[in-house]
Motif scaffolding. Structure first.
Motif, PDB file in Angstrom:
ATOM      1  N   GLY A  80       0.808  -1.221   0.000  1.00  0.00           N
ATOM      2  CA  GLY A  80       0.000   0.000   0.000  1.00  0.00           C
ATOM      3  C   GLY A  80       0.836   1.262   0.000  1.00  0.00           C
ATOM      4  N   GLN A  81       0.151   2.358   0.196  1.00  0.00           N
ATOM      5  CA  GLN A  81       0.766   3.690   0.222  1.00  0.00           C
ATOM      6  C   GLN A  81       1.918   3.769   1.234  1.00  0.00           C
ATOM      7  OE1 GLN A  81      -0.172   6.748  -1.408  1.00  0.00           O
ATOM      8  NE2 GLN A  81       1.730   7.363  -0.437  1.00  0.00           N
TER       9      GLN A  81
ATOM     10  N   LEU B 276       5.088   2.074   0.109  1.00  0.00           N
ATOM     11  CA  LEU B 276       5.812   2.823  -0.916  1.00  0.00           C
ATOM     12  C   LEU B 276       6.569   3.987  -0.290  1.00  0.00           C
ATOM     13  CD1 LEU B 276       3.151   2.836  -3.797  1.00  0.00           C
ATOM     14  CD2 LEU B 276       5.135   1.368  -3.569  1.00  0.00           C
ATOM     15  N   ASP B 277       5.928   4.671   0.647  1.00  0.00           N
ATOM     16  CA  ASP B 277       6.590   5.788   1.331  1.00  0.00           C
ATOM     17  C   ASP B 277       7.815   5.299   2.104  1.00  0.00           C
ATOM     18  OD1 ASP B 277       4.702   7.516   0.406  1.00  0.00           O
ATOM     19  OD2 ASP B 277       3.579   7.631   2.280  1.00  0.00           O
TER      20      ASP B 277
ATOM     21  N   GLU C  68      10.782   4.342  -0.039  1.00  0.00           N
ATOM     22  CA  GLU C  68      11.485   5.482  -0.623  1.00  0.00           C
ATOM     23  C   GLU C  68      12.572   6.036   0.289  1.00  0.00           C
ATOM     24  OE1 GLU C  68       8.617   8.328  -1.932  1.00  0.00           O
ATOM     25  OE2 GLU C  68       8.241   7.234  -3.788  1.00  0.00           O
TER      26      GLU C  68
ATOM     27  N   GLY D  65       3.004  -0.231  -8.280  1.00  0.00           N
ATOM     28  CA  GLY D  65       4.088   0.724  -8.489  1.00  0.00           C
ATOM     29  C   GLY D  65       5.434   0.228  -8.004  1.00  0.00           C
TER      30      GLY D  65
ATOM     31  N   GLU E 214       8.846   0.370 -10.255  1.00  0.00           N
ATOM     32  CA  GLU E 214       9.656   1.590 -10.332  1.00  0.00           C
ATOM     33  C   GLU E 214      10.563   1.762  -9.124  1.00  0.00           C
ATOM     34  OE1 GLU E 214      10.190   4.305 -12.639  1.00  0.00           O
ATOM     35  OE2 GLU E 214       9.585   2.565 -13.795  1.00  0.00           O
TER      36      GLU E 214
ATOM     37  N   ARG F 133      20.334  10.096  -0.476  1.00  0.00           N
ATOM     38  CA  ARG F 133      20.344  10.667   0.867  1.00  0.00           C
ATOM     39  C   ARG F 133      19.698  12.049   0.861  1.00  0.00           C
ATOM     40  NH1 ARG F 133      25.194   7.987   1.475  1.00  0.00           N
ATOM     41  NH2 ARG F 133      24.710   6.168   2.744  1.00  0.00           N
ATOM     42  N   ARG F 134      19.959  12.788  -0.213  1.00  0.00           N
ATOM     43  CA  ARG F 134      19.325  14.107  -0.318  1.00  0.00           C
ATOM     44  C   ARG F 134      17.817  13.960  -0.476  1.00  0.00           C
ATOM     45  NH1 ARG F 134      24.018  15.830  -3.006  1.00  0.00           N
ATOM     46  NH2 ARG F 134      23.202  15.237  -5.029  1.00  0.00           N
TER      47      ARG F 134
ATOM     48  N   ALA G  87      16.330  13.036   2.828  1.00  0.00           N
ATOM     49  CA  ALA G  87      16.294  14.182   3.747  1.00  0.00           C
ATOM     50  C   ALA G  87      15.169  15.133   3.344  1.00  0.00           C
ATOM     51  CB  ALA G  87      17.637  14.907   3.741  1.00  0.00           C
ATOM     52  N   ARG G  88      15.050  15.360   2.029  1.00  0.00           N
ATOM     53  CA  ARG G  88      14.023  16.261   1.528  1.00  0.00           C
ATOM     54  C   ARG G  88      12.633  15.723   1.870  1.00  0.00           C
ATOM     55  NH1 ARG G  88      15.575  16.156  -3.505  1.00  0.00           N
ATOM     56  NH2 ARG G  88      17.073  17.849  -3.320  1.00  0.00           N
TER      57      ARG G  88
ATOM     58  N   TYR H 288      11.842  13.604   4.165  1.00  0.00           N
ATOM     59  CA  TYR H 288      11.645  13.588   5.616  1.00  0.00           C
ATOM     60  C   TYR H 288      11.238  14.972   6.121  1.00  0.00           C
ATOM     61  CZ  TYR H 288      12.646  12.836  10.585  1.00  0.00           C
ATOM     62  OH  TYR H 288      12.554  12.757  11.946  1.00  0.00           O
TER      63      TYR H 288
ATOM     64  N   SER I  31      -2.372   1.820  -9.870  1.00  0.00           N
ATOM     65  CA  SER I  31      -1.548   1.166 -10.894  1.00  0.00           C
ATOM     66  C   SER I  31      -0.146   1.738 -10.899  1.00  0.00           C
ATOM     67  CB  SER I  31      -2.180   1.323 -12.266  1.00  0.00           C
ATOM     68  OG  SER I  31      -1.978   2.625 -12.717  1.00  0.00           O
ATOM     69  N   SER I  32       0.700   1.136 -11.682  1.00  0.00           N
ATOM     70  CA  SER I  32       2.094   1.541 -11.724  1.00  0.00           C
ATOM     71  C   SER I  32       2.261   2.920 -12.337  1.00  0.00           C
ATOM     72  CB  SER I  32       2.870   0.549 -12.578  1.00  0.00           C
ATOM     73  OG  SER I  32       4.114   1.092 -12.940  1.00  0.00           O
ATOM     74  N   PRO I  33       3.116   3.739 -11.718  1.00  0.00           N
ATOM     75  CA  PRO I  33       3.409   5.028 -12.347  1.00  0.00           C
ATOM     76  C   PRO I  33       4.102   4.857 -13.698  1.00  0.00           C
ATOM     77  CG  PRO I  33       4.786   4.663 -10.398  1.00  0.00           C
ATOM     78  CD  PRO I  33       3.792   3.568 -10.436  1.00  0.00           C
TER      79      PRO I  33
ATOM     80  N   GLY J  64      -4.818  -1.188   1.160  1.00  0.00           N
ATOM     81  CA  GLY J  64      -3.870  -0.172   1.632  1.00  0.00           C
ATOM     82  C   GLY J  64      -4.559   1.063   2.178  1.00  0.00           C
ATOM     83  N   GLN J  65      -3.752   2.053   2.430  1.00  0.00           N
ATOM     84  CA  GLN J  65      -4.201   3.332   2.969  1.00  0.00           C
ATOM     85  C   GLN J  65      -5.299   3.963   2.121  1.00  0.00           C
ATOM     86  OE1 GLN J  65      -2.916   5.336   5.679  1.00  0.00           O
ATOM     87  NE2 GLN J  65      -4.687   6.529   5.113  1.00  0.00           N
TER      88      GLN J  65
ATOM     89  N   ILE K 260      19.256  21.144   2.709  1.00  0.00           N
ATOM     90  CA  ILE K 260      19.323  19.696   2.458  1.00  0.00           C
ATOM     91  C   ILE K 260      20.756  19.178   2.557  1.00  0.00           C
ATOM     92  CG2 ILE K 260      19.030  17.915   0.661  1.00  0.00           C
ATOM     93  CD1 ILE K 260      16.434  18.685   2.058  1.00  0.00           C
TER      94      ILE K 260
ATOM     95  N   VAL L 208      22.242  16.345   5.071  1.00  0.00           N
ATOM     96  CA  VAL L 208      22.906  15.126   4.610  1.00  0.00           C
ATOM     97  C   VAL L 208      24.297  15.013   5.225  1.00  0.00           C
ATOM     98  CG1 VAL L 208      23.875  13.991   2.573  1.00  0.00           C
ATOM     99  CG2 VAL L 208      21.573  14.930   2.486  1.00  0.00           C
TER     100      VAL L 208
END
Lengths: 332, 332
Positions: free
Chosen positions: A155-156, A159-160, A163, A186, A189, A262-263, A266-267, A269, B91-93, B155-156, B296, B300
């Protein structure tokens, strides 16, 4: 320190950095519970956690992710590495906790002092789970050079969470439909490595081929994700997976992609924190909640327009807009 | 009107209200694509859609939700009712659209002019899908007295979508593990009716018993959700499901719960619009994005603290806080 329910964040951070497992467990619980000292705690741990390697493991329920992590972490331990594991487990608000907590997870590792395993559940606040999981990874990363972040489902939230990782492993099983579900969710990707687990079942090779051809269509061609077959329960293919992880980690370092991630992390977050803070404090703005409640009845009765009410609330929130520069309260 | 890519929202709303199917299709596409006239369009349709009965259908992939909706809608059609169906399909991006669109869905109904079926995919903007799906339900609800909102997965997004419905049906299959996955996904709390579909498979009765006993633990005791067994592919049990839906609808009306849900839905919709607008416009605030980007690198490198940077950005956004009343730009 462990007896206080609201410990000093500086002291707690110091204990975590010194490798105190109870302090790490307490820190994660406090983060989950919305501890007021959370910000300071995370800030103090962040610099050390930066250099930890964060591996996200995701995929549909029942794909054998826990067993795979168990095998991978076992290999790390044989090389003498400390390992942290965070399992994100979106559970029912009405059971109030992680159902998987009852299950015997990662039995080989649970008693190893060089491994720290922590399950996280939603506890009713679905929105903040991705942030809380990322912060738990910071806590573990402050004392372990390697952290696995396992998410249940596609789910959402998953994915979050994925990332925020340095390397994302997508785990699938040969059963029909999984390939298409993956694409729908998704995951094609976001995956850096793909694993067809339970590969002793029929269809594993076909699925591998299917995934490989689908992956050739990815937009980003700089890294071609390998597709591996494993039988985690029998420890087959897990050595090759560990090598593939190192391969991706090296690629991250050589290509500068690790820095870019990492950037990005951080962004994401900081942006997440900003949105969360705005949401939390929005309704504290004098009169805003009353304004909303006063219009709900009218909306339900068709006398007021929900979009106009939302615009009215945004305007009343006083947030500075491009058309009204210079209204920021802090310009330092 | 249909030739313009940016039609007048008032004219489009009028066409939708008159039952023009092409106009409804166009309205939903525009909503998905972030059409600037979206707000006015939805506002004009909202009053009529209020009285439409919105049934949310959710559950894991492959549970047979589409076939069930097909059977339910078929029954509605035999009673002469117009029916709208929205299928939400994350669906997939990278494929950029709904894979299920290729599948022949709901073949019995697709050619019936009294039924409007629409699939929605994420198209890369995962955040806005729940809102877009809710608005699609408004478009269909403006011309159909009954709308089914089907979501794929647990999911969410699915939980958010389900919360906008009058009645939520959770569809499961007898296979092992489903019961526990349901509880984990929080579906036990949101379901008003539970269906064990494909009930000709082994374990259906056991699953029904398991669900019934779990449901007796729900916090809210005013409504005891029935658990039904169906074989949608053979149209078995679907008549009883339609009756159970009517039972819940009557309960909503008699107990005033329907009003309470409409208020909750309006509140959630307005709040979602407010958050979305704030997120969209936040980085347009002069200097805010530059401020973030400038920090940023420091984050980092461990020289800046992400939580402090977030607080700084919130402060610079100029959003009114309780401690600073009277700064709202509109106090009308």
């Amino acid at each position: 320190m462990a007896t206080s329910t609201r410990p000093d964040p500086a002291a707690l951070a110091e204990a975590v950095l010194a490798g105190d497992r109870r302090a790490a467990a307490q820190a994660i619980s406090l983060i989950e519970d919305g501890y007021p000292g959370r910000a300071e705690l995370v800030s103090r741990l962040y610099p050390r956690a930066r250099s930890s390697y964060l591996v996200g493991i995701t995929g549909p329920p029942g794909a054998g992710k826990s067993t795979l992590v168990d095998r991978l972490a076992g290999g790390d331990r044989r090389r003498g590495e400390q390992v942290g594991v965070v399992c994100v487990d979106p559970s029912s608000p009405f059971t109030g906790g992680a159902l998987l907590g009852d299950r015997i997870r990662m039995e080989d590792l649970a008693t190893d002092p060089g491994v720290f395993i922590r399950s996280m559940a939603t506890r009713g606040s679905r929105g903040g789970l991705a942030r809380a999981a990322g912060e738990a990874a910071v806590v573990l990363g402050a004392s372990s050079p390697r952290v696995y972040l396992e998410t249940v489902g596609v789910g959402q939230i998953e994915l979050d969470v994925a990332e925020t990782a340095d390397t994302v492993v997508v785990v699938l099983v040969p059963e029909s439909g999984d390939g298409i579900q993956t694409m729908k969710a998704g995951l094609m990707e976001i995956g850096d490595l793909f694993v067809v687990n339970k590969a002793d079942r029929p269809g594993a090779e076909g699925m591998q081929v299917e995934l490989e051809s689908a992956l050739r269509l990815r937009r980003d061609r700089s890294w071609q994700p390998p597709v591996l077959r494993t039988v985690a329960s029998r420890d087959e293919g897990t050595g090759a997976l560990a090598e593939a992880l190192e391969g991706h980690r090296n690629w991250l370092a050589v290509r500068g992609e690790g820095e870019r991630r990492r950037r990005r992390r951080a962004r994401a977050y900081v942006k997440g924190l900003v949105y969360e803070t705005l949401r939390e404090h929005l309704w504290e703005t004098a009169g805003l909640l009353e304004r909303l409640e006063g219009r709900i009845e009218e909306i339900v009765e068709g006398r007021a327009d929900p979009v106009a009410v939302a615009d009215e609330i945004v305007a009343a929130s006083g947030m500075v807009r491009v058309t009204e520069p210079g209204k920021g309260t802090s310009d330092a």
